[in-house]
Design a protein around this motif. Structure first.
Motif, PDB file in Angstrom:
ATOM      1  N   GLY A   1       0.792  -1.217   0.000  1.00 21.70           N
ATOM      2  CA  GLY A   1       0.000   0.000   0.000  1.00 21.70           C
ATOM      3  C   GLY A   1       0.822   1.263   0.000  1.00 21.70           C
ATOM      4  O   GLY A   1       0.318   2.335  -0.356  1.00 21.70           O
ATOM      5  N   ASN A   2       2.097   1.172   0.384  1.00 19.70           N
ATOM      6  CA  ASN A   2       2.969   2.347   0.417  1.00 19.70           C
ATOM      7  C   ASN A   2       4.063   2.288  -0.643  1.00 19.70           C
ATOM      8  O   ASN A   2       5.025   3.049  -0.573  1.00 19.70           O
ATOM      9  CB  ASN A   2       3.613   2.468   1.804  1.00 19.70           C
ATOM     10  CG  ASN A   2       2.625   2.866   2.880  1.00 19.70           C
ATOM     11  OD1 ASN A   2       2.409   4.046   3.132  1.00 19.70           O
ATOM     12  ND2 ASN A   2       2.004   1.883   3.511  1.00 19.70           N
ATOM     13  N   ALA A   3       3.903   1.394  -1.611  1.00 20.96           N
ATOM     14  CA  ALA A   3       4.947   1.213  -2.623  1.00 20.96           C
ATOM     15  C   ALA A   3       4.760   2.083  -3.846  1.00 20.96           C
ATOM     16  O   ALA A   3       5.563   2.012  -4.783  1.00 20.96           O
ATOM     17  CB  ALA A   3       4.997  -0.260  -3.048  1.00 20.96           C
TER      18      ALA A   3
ATOM     19  N   PRO B 216      -5.112   4.226  -5.624  1.00 18.06           N
ATOM     20  CA  PRO B 216      -6.439   4.480  -5.066  1.00 18.06           C
ATOM     21  C   PRO B 216      -7.472   3.444  -5.489  1.00 18.06           C
ATOM     22  O   PRO B 216      -8.355   3.089  -4.706  1.00 18.06           O
ATOM     23  CB  PRO B 216      -6.779   5.872  -5.613  1.00 18.06           C
ATOM     24  CG  PRO B 216      -5.456   6.529  -5.820  1.00 18.06           C
ATOM     25  CD  PRO B 216      -4.560   5.427  -6.283  1.00 18.06           C
ATOM     26  N   ALA B 217      -7.386   2.963  -6.738  1.00 19.02           N
ATOM     27  CA  ALA B 217      -8.319   1.926  -7.178  1.00 19.02           C
ATOM     28  C   ALA B 217      -8.116   0.643  -6.378  1.00 19.02           C
ATOM     29  O   ALA B 217      -9.087  -0.044  -6.015  1.00 19.02           O
ATOM     30  CB  ALA B 217      -8.143   1.659  -8.668  1.00 19.02           C
TER      31      ALA B 217
ATOM     32  N   ILE C  98      -3.686  10.471  -5.252  1.00 17.69           N
ATOM     33  CA  ILE C  98      -3.061  10.391  -6.566  1.00 17.69           C
ATOM     34  C   ILE C  98      -3.193   8.973  -7.084  1.00 17.69           C
ATOM     35  O   ILE C  98      -2.776   8.019  -6.424  1.00 17.69           O
ATOM     36  CB  ILE C  98      -1.574  10.806  -6.515  1.00 17.69           C
ATOM     37  CG1 ILE C  98      -1.429  12.230  -5.985  1.00 17.69           C
ATOM     38  CG2 ILE C  98      -0.933  10.677  -7.886  1.00 17.69           C
ATOM     39  CD1 ILE C  98       0.013  12.686  -5.849  1.00 17.69           C
ATOM     40  N   GLU C  99      -3.782   8.840  -8.270  1.00 17.34           N
ATOM     41  CA  GLU C  99      -3.878   7.538  -8.930  1.00 17.34           C
ATOM     42  C   GLU C  99      -3.001   7.556 -10.160  1.00 17.34           C
ATOM     43  O   GLU C  99      -3.045   8.500 -10.967  1.00 17.34           O
ATOM     44  CB  GLU C  99      -5.320   7.221  -9.312  1.00 17.34           C
ATOM     45  CG  GLU C  99      -5.456   5.851  -9.955  1.00 17.34           C
ATOM     46  CD  GLU C  99      -6.900   5.431 -10.120  1.00 17.34           C
ATOM     47  OE1 GLU C  99      -7.132   4.346 -10.669  1.00 17.34           O
ATOM     48  OE2 GLU C  99      -7.787   6.191  -9.703  1.00 17.34           O
TER      49      GLU C  99
ATOM     50  N   LEU D 150       0.211   8.675 -16.357  1.00 14.03           N
ATOM     51  CA  LEU D 150      -0.864   9.645 -16.238  1.00 14.03           C
ATOM     52  C   LEU D 150      -1.343   9.632 -14.790  1.00 14.03           C
ATOM     53  O   LEU D 150      -1.849   8.617 -14.308  1.00 14.03           O
ATOM     54  CB  LEU D 150      -2.020   9.296 -17.179  1.00 14.03           C
ATOM     55  CG  LEU D 150      -3.212  10.259 -17.183  1.00 14.03           C
ATOM     56  CD1 LEU D 150      -2.777  11.637 -17.672  1.00 14.03           C
ATOM     57  CD2 LEU D 150      -4.347   9.712 -18.042  1.00 14.03           C
ATOM     58  N   LEU D 151      -1.158  10.742 -14.098  1.00 14.93           N
ATOM     59  CA  LEU D 151      -1.548  10.849 -12.699  1.00 14.93           C
ATOM     60  C   LEU D 151      -2.892  11.561 -12.600  1.00 14.93           C
ATOM     61  O   LEU D 151      -3.067  12.652 -13.165  1.00 14.93           O
ATOM     62  CB  LEU D 151      -0.501  11.634 -11.899  1.00 14.93           C
ATOM     63  CG  LEU D 151       0.944  11.137 -11.960  1.00 14.93           C
ATOM     64  CD1 LEU D 151       1.831  11.999 -11.067  1.00 14.93           C
ATOM     65  CD2 LEU D 151       1.044   9.678 -11.564  1.00 14.93           C
ATOM     66  N   SER D 152      -3.816  10.940 -11.884  1.00 14.17           N
ATOM     67  CA  SER D 152      -5.104  11.572 -11.583  1.00 14.17           C
ATOM     68  C   SER D 152      -5.051  12.053 -10.144  1.00 14.17           C
ATOM     69  O   SER D 152      -4.900  11.254  -9.207  1.00 14.17           O
ATOM     70  CB  SER D 152      -6.250  10.572 -11.773  1.00 14.17           C
ATOM     71  OG  SER D 152      -7.476  11.137 -11.365  1.00 14.17           O
TER      72      SER D 152
END
Length: 524
Positions: A258-260, A266-267, A403-404, A415-417
């Motif tokens: 989860g922290n990698a 987020p998905a 950030i996704e 592509l960062l959302s």
């Protein structure tokens, strides 16, 4: 199992699931903990309700273990390492020494106040000594506590399931009270060995899985959450089959993954959150089916007695002794003592002595069930009030951005959302003031349902959605810069925290990707 029975089972399960989902809204309005609603649904379906007979404690234990794996995995995914890293030492002490103190005090109360024999008393103490990860995580999301405090509670609830399971199994085993003194002295070493094995396997699976997922681009974004959750279950299975603690392994593996900074983070967390809800609903409904409501009244007052001993004596004493070397203020001691929430974990653990055939284990299960219901009703709703009274709230703390990341394989980019939450300090920051690394650019802003290409002078607002395109080389640096501005505002990286001294600081070139160099501040 025929097709007709399958159809009927699907209809019943779907109705229960939809009612449980709707009950979340009722819980949010009334303040009633969701676990009580789910337990109530199970009891309504049981023998004293619609008449569905269910008494298989062994199946409940197996399905309960499976549900706890998913719940712990979701807890690891949603826990930020930077928040709990300073809290790991006190959390480890709480999960070991604190558990031992809690078991001893609660077992003594069960033996002397209720007249239980020592084996049942020790089983009782071990079963109720673990805080419940699902209950703690759900409450902490509603209570804005300082990160040091919330991190300690999160880490403790993730760590302490493992030693408690080992203690319950040891106390419930046949001939437990006939062991020699030497075998009881060996027990802590065995528990320590299993914890070390679980820790190592969780770290290895987590780091190896993160490396592989970074190198191999999966053909569909929906495969990433499945792969990540599968890795956590793999960690549990390997640890459990190699005489290690599977529950610690799954939590550690999920924490690492989860922290990698994996693609579609987020998905993945959203998928894990949904699976955890399904696991909680199924688990609590099943536990409600297993209990016989007619027998609970007999054990109501014993449950209250044990609950008071646990909440007012055992938990505070374990907190004070565990945190003594860390010199935490008394207000934190008080809140952490009251925040020792119980939930599904104690009820599931109470099925272990039932499966082992320990005499009197049915009464232990009933007492634990009533204890969880009563004290969840008392502690859960009052915890936010206590935090406010102790002035331990942290409602003004800046929220971090979500950030996704979606890989663009053939373009060698990402592509960062980016979602700007309500309390993020990105609000009011102009695009040019983000000072992203060279190779990264904000290409689109979605605001109030409409999208536009931003200019360098476009100021961000709360609720904005950003699309940021980066190259492979600066993707991690871009994410770090966005997080830094979200927490510290447009001057993040220029001034020391708080900025009152006016002293400039050197910004790490790794964070900024070498794309810019800050000027000296006027104070210098």
């Amino acid at each position: 199992m025929t097709v007709d029975r399958l159809n009927l089972l699907l209809l019943l399960c779907t109705l229960v699931l939809l009612v449980a989902v709707a009950a979340v809204r009722l819980s949010a309005r009334s303040g009633l903990p969701t676990l009580l609603i789910y337990l109530g649904i199970g009891m309504a379906l049981g023998q004293d309700g619609l008449g569905i007979g269910f008494s298989d404690a062994e199946l409940t234990q197996v399905l309960g273990y499976a549900a706890l794996i998913v719940i712990l995995a979701e807890g690891g995914f949603s826990t930020r390492w930077k928040h709990i890293r300073p809290a790991v030492p006190p959390a480890v002490v709480l999960a070991t020494l604190g558990v031992a103190v809690s078991v001893g005090v609660t077992a003594a109360a069960a033996h002397w106040l209720l007249g239980l024999d020592w084996q049942l008393a020790l089983v009782m103490g071990a079963v109720v000594s673990s805080t419940d990860a699902a209950a703690v995580f759900s409450v902490l999301r509603k209570v804005p506590l300082p990160r040091r405090l919330s991190g300690t509670l999160e880490a403790e609830s993730g760590f302490n399931d493992a030693p408690v399971v080992l203690l319950v199994v040891a106390f419930a085993s046949a001939g437990a009270m006939d062991r020699s003194a030497e075998s009881w002295l060996v027990l802590p070493a065995q528990i320590l060995l299993q914890l070390v094995v679980g820790l190592v396997i969780g770290l290895v699976i987590g780091r190896l899985g993160a490396y592989v997922l970074r190198q191999v681009a999966l053909p569909a974004s929906g495969l990433y959450p499945i792969a990540v959750l599968g890795l956590t279950v793999l960690a549990y299975a390997i640890a459990a089959l190699t005489y290690g603690s599977g529950f610690l392994a799954v939590y550690i593996a999920a924490l690492v993954l989860g922290n990698a900074g994996l693609p579609h983070g987020p998905a993945t967390r959203g998928f894990a959150d949904a699976m955890a809800w399904v696991a909680q609903i199924g688990l609590f409904v099943l536990l409600g089916l297993l209990v016989n409501p007619g027998e609970l009244l007999e054990d109501f007052w014993p449950a209250v007695v044990i609950g008071l001993a646990l909440t007012l004596v055992a938990r505070p004493l374990s907190v004070v002794l565990s945190l003594l070397p860390f010199r935490r203020p008394w207000r934190e001691h008080l809140l952490m003592s009251w925040a020792g929430l119980r939930g599904a974990v104690p009820i599931v653990l109470a099925t272990i002595p039932m499966v082992s055939g320990v005499e009197g284990s049915d009464r232990v299960f009933n007492i634990v069930f009533v204890l969880v219901v009563v004290f969840t009703l008392v502690q859960g709703p009052t915890l936010p009030w206590l935090a406010r009274r102790l002035r331990l709230g942290d409602s003004d703390q800046a929220r971090d951005v979500d950030i996704e990341c979606a890989p663009l394989d053939r373009l060698h980019g990402h592509l960062l959302s980016v979602s700007v939450p309500g309390r993020s300090r990105l609000h009011g920051v102009e695009i040019a003031e983000l000072r992203l690394p060279a190779g990264a650019a904000v290409t689109l802003v979605v605001r109030e349902g409409s999208s536009f290409v931003p200019q360098p002078t476009t100021a961000l607002r709360r609720g904005d959605e950003l699309l940021v395109v980066t190259t492979d080389r600066v993707r991690e640096a871009t994410e770090r810069r966005l997080h830094a501005v979200s927490r510290g505002g447009k001057l993040a990286g220029w001034l020391r925290r708080g900025g009152s001294s006016g002293l400039s600081r050197t910004v790490e070139t790794e964070q900024l990707g070498g794309g810019w160099s800050p000027l000296r501040s006027p104070a210098d």
